[in-house]
Design an enzyme around this catalytic site. Sequence first.
Site, short mmCIF file in Angstrom:
data_model
loop_
_atom_site.label_atom_id
_atom_site.label_comp_id
_atom_site.label_asym_id
_atom_site.label_seq_id
_atom_site.Cartn_x
_atom_site.Cartn_y
_atom_site.Cartn_z
N ARG A 156 -3.28 -7.83 -9.99
CA ARG A 156 -3.31 -6.45 -9.47
C ARG A 156 -2.63 -5.54 -10.49
O ARG A 156 -1.44 -5.70 -10.75
CB ARG A 156 -2.60 -6.41 -8.13
CG ARG A 156 -2.43 -5.03 -7.56
CD ARG A 156 -1.78 -5.09 -6.16
NE ARG A 156 -1.63 -3.75 -5.65
CZ ARG A 156 -0.46 -3.11 -5.55
NH1 ARG A 156 0.67 -3.69 -5.89
NH2 ARG A 156 -0.42 -1.88 -5.08
N TYR B 273 9.68 -5.86 1.01
CA TYR B 273 10.86 -6.33 0.29
C TYR B 273 12.01 -6.67 1.23
O TYR B 273 12.68 -7.69 1.06
CB TYR B 273 11.31 -5.29 -0.74
CG TYR B 273 10.32 -5.19 -1.88
CD1 TYR B 273 10.43 -6.00 -3.00
CD2 TYR B 273 9.24 -4.32 -1.81
CE1 TYR B 273 9.49 -5.95 -4.02
CE2 TYR B 273 8.30 -4.26 -2.83
CZ TYR B 273 8.43 -5.08 -3.93
OH TYR B 273 7.50 -5.04 -4.94
O1 IFM Z 1 8.67 -1.46 -8.73
C1 IFM Z 1 8.28 -1.08 -7.46
C2 IFM Z 1 6.80 -0.84 -7.40
O2 IFM Z 1 6.38 0.09 -8.33
C3 IFM Z 1 6.40 -0.34 -6.03
N1 IFM Z 1 6.91 -1.21 -5.01
C4 IFM Z 1 8.30 -1.58 -5.06
C5 IFM Z 1 8.64 -2.13 -6.44
C6 IFM Z 1 10.12 -2.52 -6.50
O3 IFM Z 1 10.93 -1.41 -6.25
#
Ligand code: IFM
Length: 466
Positions: free
Chosen positions: A87, A307
Amino acid sequence: MTAVDARPETTTELRFPAGFRWGTATAAYQIEGAATEDGRTPSIWDTFCRTPGKVRNGDSGDIAADHYHRMREDVALMKQLGVTDYRFSVAWPRVQPTGRGPAVQKGLDFYRRLTDELLGAGIRPVATLYHWDLPQELEDAGGWPQRETADRFGDYARIMADALGDRVATWTTLNEPWCAAFLGYGSGVHAPGRTSASASLRAAHHFNLAHGLAAQVLHGALPSTSEISLTLNLHAVRPLTGSEADVDAARRIDAVGNRIFLDPVFHGRIPQDLVRDTAAVTDWAFVQDGDLEVVSTPIDSLGINYYSPTVVGAGSSTSPSPWAGAEEHVRFLPAPGPRTAMDWPVDADGLYELLTRLRDDLPGVPLVITENGAAYDDYADPSGEVHDPERVEYLRAHLSAVHRAIGAGADVRGYFLWSLLDNFEWAYGYSKRFGVVHVDFATQRRTFKDSARWYGDVIARGGLTG
Ligand code: IFM
């Protein structure tokens, strides 16, 4: 494809369904570099990086991981890992510099070379059209709070469908519009750094509209077998207690964090509790007749970036806050447990909660984890090895949660680890390392961390040991 193999090799082997997609993810501004080459013009992130005090250490994506020049080497690394999918995002200012008018051939050629290289390596390309790098000229004309930006995005989608439609089967319109709208225009910690609650809500609606316009364009231009998707960073929101006030705080965050996108896109409606919560900020007159039909153009899957969970209680938060309409009603609390280098709690149950909620709320919509991973303070030891046991444990716990959710009936089709490479982590600059491949930014040398080997093994086995 949704049923989990009920006959594990051993009692602790968590096997994923046949055909499960194992990928890694990156984004253009975070890895490409070559910021002024071949006709690319500044995006809002180039400008933001040059604004004193906005990005740690004054770092920028000018060079980043130099992927623009090292693309073949990076695809070879992916091949070595054994991923089935990759991706990446397209840098809008690289292919249509001012956000209007004709495309730049050299920019398109880069993505043609990348996708050819991937296909040659047996890796499916998954293209994201927008991962936050709006051409600066469009921001100067009003940016995402301005409706016209959504129309420009539809034109850009058309350019990309024409350029890559013969070789890219999976398309994502937007990455994390919540961050782009609310961190970019609300709290101002992301580009373009504006701090207006009403602008952030307008931006969110125009992101939804842009998504719908692009989905229509892609449906019209691509073969019917193509997959069209949207990636959201959905919040696994938990009330601190079961008190009415805490539960209401969680409802508010769910409205402005999740349902602000889920409801228009999948149900063609704006959540009415959100309209009430934000009444002091906007009357929502920017939603025009017919918009919601466009926004709810059917798509083929939903991408989820996860996350850590969000724990909230009744109270208030600091200003400027990204949480339009909620800042005087909600306080954010630290979830217990270990933390990553971002100070984000490690809590894989949040991913399970999200996936089973979506199983119930969006029946029939295939789900893909388009980002999951963790930053730790990795370094190469004197022998050149990069040991990252915490990341391995993070990934193990989250993949186990995905497996558990599939077993509970969630239709999860794939998992993309964030990230392939250490890269430019937005306002944190180069101080946070999310890659499974270590990058020495001074030499651009790439080194597999232990987690890369571990992930490669998971892919080869189609599962992990629980
Ligand atoms: O690095 C970022 C990404 O660009 C978008 N989602 C979260 C990641 C970690 O912060």
